[in-house]
Scaffold this active site. Structure first.
Site, PDB file in Angstrom:
ATOM      1  CG  PHE A   1      -2.839  15.142   1.213  1.00  0.00           C
ATOM      2  CD1 PHE A   1      -3.592  14.367   1.732  1.00  0.00           C
ATOM      3  CD2 PHE A   1      -2.713  15.852  -0.139  1.00  0.00           C
ATOM      4  CE1 PHE A   1      -4.056  13.480   0.999  1.00  0.00           C
ATOM      5  CE2 PHE A   1      -3.187  14.407  -0.643  1.00  0.00           C
ATOM      6  CZ  PHE A   1      -4.338  14.124  -0.271  1.00  0.00           C
TER       7      PHE A   1
ATOM      8  CD  GLU B   1      -2.944   2.022   0.857  1.00  0.00           C
ATOM      9  OE1 GLU B   1      -2.633   2.034  -0.569  1.00  0.00           O
ATOM     10  OE2 GLU B   1      -3.888   2.256   0.911  1.00  0.00           O
ATOM     11  CG  ASP B   2      -1.272   5.010  -1.635  1.00  0.00           C
ATOM     12  OD1 ASP B   2      -1.418   4.314  -0.158  1.00  0.00           O
ATOM     13  OD2 ASP B   2      -1.119   5.892  -1.865  1.00  0.00           O
TER      14      ASP B   2
ATOM     15  NE  ARG C   1      -3.620   7.884  -9.144  1.00  0.00           N
ATOM     16  CZ  ARG C   1      -3.941   7.542  -7.712  1.00  0.00           C
ATOM     17  NH1 ARG C   1      -3.307   7.247  -7.254  1.00  0.00           N
ATOM     18  NH2 ARG C   1      -5.046   7.678  -7.928  1.00  0.00           N
TER      19      ARG C   1
HETATM   20  P1  IMP Z   1      -6.401   4.865   5.134  1.00  0.00           P
HETATM   21  O1  IMP Z   1      -7.874   4.136   5.029  1.00  0.00           O
HETATM   22  O2  IMP Z   1      -7.374   6.263   5.426  1.00  0.00           O
HETATM   23  O3  IMP Z   1      -5.699   4.736   5.907  1.00  0.00           O
HETATM   24  O4  IMP Z   1      -6.077   5.353   3.902  1.00  0.00           O
HETATM   25  C1  IMP Z   1      -5.013   5.185   3.182  1.00  0.00           C
HETATM   26  C2  IMP Z   1      -5.325   5.849   1.854  1.00  0.00           C
HETATM   27  O5  IMP Z   1      -5.486   7.585   1.249  1.00  0.00           O
HETATM   28  C3  IMP Z   1      -4.222   5.883   0.648  1.00  0.00           C
HETATM   29  O6  IMP Z   1      -4.464   4.822   0.285  1.00  0.00           O
HETATM   30  C4  IMP Z   1      -4.251   7.258  -0.319  1.00  0.00           C
HETATM   31  O7  IMP Z   1      -5.421   6.979  -1.132  1.00  0.00           O
HETATM   32  C5  IMP Z   1      -5.067   8.010   1.215  1.00  0.00           C
HETATM   33  N1  IMP Z   1      -4.063   8.777   1.517  1.00  0.00           N
HETATM   34  C6  IMP Z   1      -4.064   9.207   2.889  1.00  0.00           C
HETATM   35  N2  IMP Z   1      -3.034   9.887   2.990  1.00  0.00           N
HETATM   36  C7  IMP Z   1      -2.859  10.819   1.812  1.00  0.00           C
HETATM   37  C8  IMP Z   1      -1.960  11.787   1.238  1.00  0.00           C
HETATM   38  O8  IMP Z   1      -1.257  12.586   1.891  1.00  0.00           O
HETATM   39  N3  IMP Z   1      -1.427  11.547  -0.094  1.00  0.00           N
HETATM   40  C9  IMP Z   1      -2.096  11.228  -1.413  1.00  0.00           C
HETATM   41  N4  IMP Z   1      -3.070   9.888  -0.690  1.00  0.00           N
HETATM   42  C10 IMP Z   1      -3.142   9.797   0.739  1.00  0.00           C
HETATM   43 MG    MG Z   2      -4.721   4.458  -2.098  1.00  0.00          MG
END
Ligand code: IMP
Ligand code: MG
Length: 178
Positions: free
Chosen positions: A153, A100-101, A166
């Site tokens: 962010f 995951e990113d 991206r």
């Molecule tokens: P979570 O479910 O809140 O943990 O969200 C994770 C997802 O939110 C990641 O896979 C990203 O797609 C997105 N995300 C969270 N923080 C960032 C950020 O700083 N930049 C871009 N995407 C983010």
């Molecule tokens: Mg993502």
């Protein structure tokens, strides 16, 4: 879409390479002797990271699969609703590494974990390139984290703001202009 400017570069292309190499070293030593592995890339953000990571893994038989997940929609604030698509490929009885990113609230990987465990893999590990632990809502801890970052962010190297940026080879903090 609101305007956006790059505020600062958080990780250069070279630094990202170093982070990915370190993660690969750890994963390689944990998987030492494993014959096969399914790497499950969480679309779309983990695409660049997955491509770079798998090329550094030593397991002889690696399958790359993809799953679609999103929790942000078109905003920079998590909607709290996670949508997870169907995983490609059969993971039953396989060692699986989810890539995951970024882990933010933890909701995405938490619901993905539940879904994947139902598919009865032999083992299930999670690797996040970035982690923002200060934002965690769901109780989720990854097995591997590339870099812990503050609550900012970021975009680039797969990460987007409203589907843009991206493609940047580095990771940057953005400033949204209203
Ligand atoms: P979570 O479910 O809140 O943990 O969200 C994770 C997802 O939110 C990641 O896979 C990203 O797609 C997105 N995300 C969270 N923080 C960032 C950020 O700083 N930049 C871009 N995407 C983010
Ligand atoms: Mg993502």
């Amino acid at each position: 879409m609101r305007g956006m400017t790059i505020k600062k570069i958080m990780f250069t292309e070279e630094e990202l390479g170093g982070i990915v190499s370190e993660l690969a070293d750890k994963i390689n030593s944990d998987l030492c002797g494993a014959e096969s592995l399914t790497v499950l890339c969480v679309l779309k953000g983990a695409v660049m990271f997955t491509a770079d990571l798998v090329r550094r893994l030593n397991v002889p038989d690696i399958r790359i699969e993809f799953i679609r997940a999103s929790s942000y929609g078109k905003s920079d604030v998590s909607s709290g609703e996670v949508s997870v698509g169907d995983a490609t490929g059969d993971i039953r009885g396989r060692d699986v590494l989810v890539v995951e990113d970024i882990i933010d609230t933890g909701r995405t990987l938490n619901s993905l974990k539940e879904r994947l465990l139902n598919m009865r893999p032999k083992s299930l590990r999670f690797c996040g390139l970035f982690d923002k632990p200060s934002r965690r809502i769901a109780d989720f801890k990854a097995d591997y984290v590339g870099a812990v970052i503050p609550d900012e962010f970021i975009v680039g190297y797969g990460l987007d703001y409203a589907e843009c940026y991206r493609h940047l080879p580095y990771v940057a903090v953005i400033e949204l202009n209203s």
